[in-house]
Scaffold this motif. Sequence first.
Motif, PDB file in Angstrom:
ATOM      1  N   ASN A 126       2.380   6.218  -7.531  1.00 10.21           N
ATOM      2  CA  ASN A 126       1.425   6.730  -8.008  1.00 10.21           C
ATOM      3  C   ASN A 126       1.180   8.100  -7.686  1.00 10.21           C
ATOM      4  O   ASN A 126      -0.689   8.335  -7.936  1.00 10.21           O
ATOM      5  CB  ASN A 126      -0.197   5.557  -7.685  1.00 10.21           C
ATOM      6  CG  ASN A 126      -0.004   4.636  -8.474  1.00 10.21           C
ATOM      7  OD1 ASN A 126       0.151   4.501  -9.845  1.00 10.21           O
ATOM      8  ND2 ASN A 126       0.639   3.589  -8.306  1.00 10.21           N
ATOM      9  N   GLY A 127       1.832   8.684  -7.122  1.00 10.06           N
ATOM     10  CA  GLY A 127       1.458  10.183  -6.804  1.00 10.06           C
ATOM     11  C   GLY A 127       0.887   9.984  -5.595  1.00 10.06           C
ATOM     12  O   GLY A 127       0.826  11.783  -5.229  1.00 10.06           O
ATOM     13  N   ALA A 149      -0.584  11.841   3.680  1.00 10.99           N
ATOM     14  CA  ALA A 149      -1.916  10.678   3.485  1.00 10.99           C
ATOM     15  C   ALA A 149      -1.654   9.143   4.181  1.00 10.99           C
ATOM     16  O   ALA A 149      -2.715   9.042   4.459  1.00 10.99           O
ATOM     17  CB  ALA A 149      -3.119  11.259   2.649  1.00 10.99           C
ATOM     18  N   VAL A 150      -0.939   8.853   3.379  1.00  8.65           N
ATOM     19  CA  VAL A 150      -0.544   7.601   3.346  1.00  8.65           C
ATOM     20  C   VAL A 150       0.303   7.097   4.402  1.00  8.65           C
ATOM     21  O   VAL A 150      -0.916   6.201   4.825  1.00  8.65           O
ATOM     22  CB  VAL A 150       0.804   7.646   2.330  1.00  8.65           C
ATOM     23  CG1 VAL A 150       1.106   6.063   2.505  1.00  8.65           C
ATOM     24  CG2 VAL A 150       0.599   7.725   0.695  1.00  8.65           C
ATOM     25  N   GLU A 151       0.899   8.102   5.079  1.00 11.53           N
ATOM     26  CA  GLU A 151       1.700   7.968   6.626  1.00 11.53           C
ATOM     27  C   GLU A 151       0.351   8.098   7.388  1.00 11.53           C
ATOM     28  O   GLU A 151       0.132   6.938   8.248  1.00 11.53           O
ATOM     29  CB  GLU A 151       2.253   8.849   6.571  1.00 11.53           C
ATOM     30  CG  GLU A 151       3.604   8.344   6.507  1.00 11.53           C
ATOM     31  CD  GLU A 151       4.460   6.947   6.235  1.00 11.53           C
ATOM     32  OE1 GLU A 151       5.115   6.876   7.234  1.00 11.53           O
ATOM     33  OE2 GLU A 151       4.257   6.375   5.340  1.00 11.53           O
ATOM     34  N   MET A 152      -0.359   8.568   7.477  1.00  8.38           N
ATOM     35  CA  MET A 152      -1.749   9.133   8.299  1.00  8.38           C
ATOM     36  C   MET A 152      -2.964   7.694   8.076  1.00  8.38           C
ATOM     37  O   MET A 152      -3.187   6.770   9.463  1.00  8.38           O
ATOM     38  CB  MET A 152      -2.699  10.064   7.956  1.00  8.38           C
ATOM     39  CG  MET A 152      -2.308  11.618   8.515  1.00  8.38           C
ATOM     40  SD  MET A 152      -3.294  13.150   7.540  1.00  8.38           S
ATOM     41  CE  MET A 152      -1.293  13.802   8.092  1.00  8.38           C
ATOM     42  N   ALA A 153      -3.025   7.355   6.973  1.00 12.03           N
ATOM     43  CA  ALA A 153      -4.136   6.064   6.492  1.00 12.03           C
ATOM     44  C   ALA A 153      -3.275   4.650   7.330  1.00 12.03           C
ATOM     45  O   ALA A 153      -3.906   3.881   8.038  1.00 12.03           O
ATOM     46  CB  ALA A 153      -3.554   5.564   4.692  1.00 12.03           C
ATOM     47  N   LEU A 154      -2.412   4.392   7.333  1.00 12.57           N
ATOM     48  CA  LEU A 154      -1.109   3.691   7.920  1.00 12.57           C
ATOM     49  C   LEU A 154      -1.400   3.518   9.620  1.00 12.57           C
ATOM     50  O   LEU A 154      -0.536   2.572  10.504  1.00 12.57           O
ATOM     51  CB  LEU A 154       0.007   3.207   7.789  1.00 12.57           C
ATOM     52  CG  LEU A 154      -0.363   2.655   6.016  1.00 12.57           C
ATOM     53  CD1 LEU A 154       1.367   2.898   5.346  1.00 12.57           C
ATOM     54  CD2 LEU A 154      -0.683   1.602   5.580  1.00 12.57           C
ATOM     55  N   PHE A 168       0.839  -0.980   0.021  1.00 17.08           N
ATOM     56  CA  PHE A 168      -0.438  -0.388   0.181  1.00 17.08           C
ATOM     57  C   PHE A 168       0.930   0.794   0.047  1.00 17.08           C
ATOM     58  O   PHE A 168       0.560   2.086  -0.845  1.00 17.08           O
ATOM     59  CB  PHE A 168      -1.205   0.217   1.339  1.00 17.08           C
ATOM     60  CG  PHE A 168      -1.183   1.436   1.177  1.00 17.08           C
ATOM     61  CD1 PHE A 168      -3.264   1.144   0.942  1.00 17.08           C
ATOM     62  CD2 PHE A 168      -1.578   2.158   2.532  1.00 17.08           C
ATOM     63  CE1 PHE A 168      -3.765   2.776   1.257  1.00 17.08           C
ATOM     64  CE2 PHE A 168      -2.562   3.189   2.101  1.00 17.08           C
ATOM     65  CZ  PHE A 168      -3.650   3.437   1.737  1.00 17.08           C
ATOM     66  N   ALA A 169       1.784   1.558   0.525  1.00 19.73           N
ATOM     67  CA  ALA A 169       2.344   2.451   0.982  1.00 19.73           C
ATOM     68  C   ALA A 169       3.997   2.832  -0.167  1.00 19.73           C
ATOM     69  O   ALA A 169       3.193   3.751  -0.422  1.00 19.73           O
ATOM     70  CB  ALA A 169       3.998   2.955   2.224  1.00 19.73           C
ATOM     71  N   THR A 170       3.965   1.450  -0.344  1.00 18.32           N
ATOM     72  CA  THR A 170       4.672   1.749  -2.035  1.00 18.32           C
ATOM     73  C   THR A 170       4.314   2.265  -3.200  1.00 18.32           C
ATOM     74  O   THR A 170       4.296   3.102  -3.878  1.00 18.32           O
ATOM     75  CB  THR A 170       5.591   0.781  -2.157  1.00 18.32           C
ATOM     76  OG1 THR A 170       6.480   0.220  -0.961  1.00 18.32           O
ATOM     77  CG2 THR A 170       6.699   0.475  -3.095  1.00 18.32           C
ATOM     78  N   LEU A 171       3.172   1.679  -3.771  1.00 15.75           N
ATOM     79  CA  LEU A 171       2.437   1.655  -5.217  1.00 15.75           C
ATOM     80  C   LEU A 171       1.249   2.897  -5.109  1.00 15.75           C
ATOM     81  O   LEU A 171       1.653   3.441  -5.714  1.00 15.75           O
ATOM     82  CB  LEU A 171       1.186   0.471  -5.041  1.00 15.75           C
ATOM     83  CG  LEU A 171       2.171  -0.840  -5.148  1.00 15.75           C
ATOM     84  CD1 LEU A 171       0.575  -1.909  -5.433  1.00 15.75           C
ATOM     85  CD2 LEU A 171       2.850  -0.652  -6.592  1.00 15.75           C
TER      86      LEU A 171
END
Length: 419
Positions: free
Chosen positions: A368-369, A374-379, A361-364
């Motif tokens: 993909n921009g 936002a990615v870190e918060m989602a995790l 999830f984090a890598t892809l």
Amino acid sequence: MNKLTELEVKAHVKAVRAWREAGVEKPPEGKSWKLFDGGGLFLTVTAAGTPVWRVKYAFGGKTGRYFAAGTYPEVSLQAARLARARVKADLEKGKDPVQARRMSRVAAVVSAGTTFESVAEAWLAKSRSGWSQAHYETTAETLERYAKPLRSFPIAEITDPMVGKLVEHVVVERESIDTARKLRQSLAGIFRYAMARGFCTHNPAESSRELIPRKRQIGRRPALLEFAALGDILRRASAANLSRAVHMAHRLCAFSAARVGNVISAEWSEFAELDAEVPAWVIPRAKMKAQDRHHDHRVILGPPIADELRAWRRMTGSGRYLFPSLTDPSEHIVSEALSKLYRVTLGLKKTHTPHGYRAAFATLARENGFDRDAVEMALDHVHASEVVRAYDRGARLPERVRLANWWCEQLVRAERGDE
């Protein structure tokens, strides 16, 4: 040493009882009333049909002494072997095992409440306030599963070989170095607590660290980082012979990128926003790995997984947990159920794990921009910046919704085999 298996023990008991009922005075040729495990340990069946474990030993120049280790199946083969280890430890110290047990029982009466089970419960209760709910449940589950043979022993009587055998059993039989390491750490904590309370003077879990192979410095858990490969996993899991709870837990793990501990212990009360305009799973902070925050963790659910969860709720939503155990519906499934799916059923031992979806999830998402914060918060990753932590209280929600919807859509496309 250790010549027997549980199946052989059960078969022997059944056979001897049949001989007794038939009035056989001597066992058939080549057979015996006794079944030997080695090292002096053997199982014998009395005239009344009671299977009894005994350990033969010599002490003070006299042979033919016997230590009664208990009846089968109340005392399992593994527990009987622990008793044999205790006999040998007593002999090495110049003690008569039978006399030593009598003295220890007197001491146990004087020091009531100092069995391994009672001390472990006190240690867990003391530690609980500083742990997340998921960590507490995992630790308690590990002790319940693997330390059971120690349960009734006075804490002061447990020896290094007894603990070592438990740890080695996990390494060899379960092929899990991580589980063995966690078990040893928990046992060491219990004995340190017992020492501080004056229940024992030695920590028998310290030496067993030498029985655990050094972990290779692989750095990261294995994870597949291409949607085509992830789609293949989803298809193969759907075709596998799994319980519905394990299969649905696997789906939630993949489509939410949540931690495995949170997935298996998910409760329906956490899905009050499942029917909201923006479906979400709100995990109490007490169950999260990071405890230095004052807000719960919100996992945005994309339409595909939200729809699957609503259908799952119609089927099973009357209980507490999303994924109840088949053996005890009042409890949830264990993490090993998901791990075994990937490690054994799907043959992905060194390729992908349930935790691998978080890495994917984090890598892809970054490739993909999508915005890093936002990615870190989602995790629910720990943020080094105080500014970023401030945003974690609810900002960037539109970006996180877009991210969750994109992730679910890509997995659905990959599962269908779309380019």
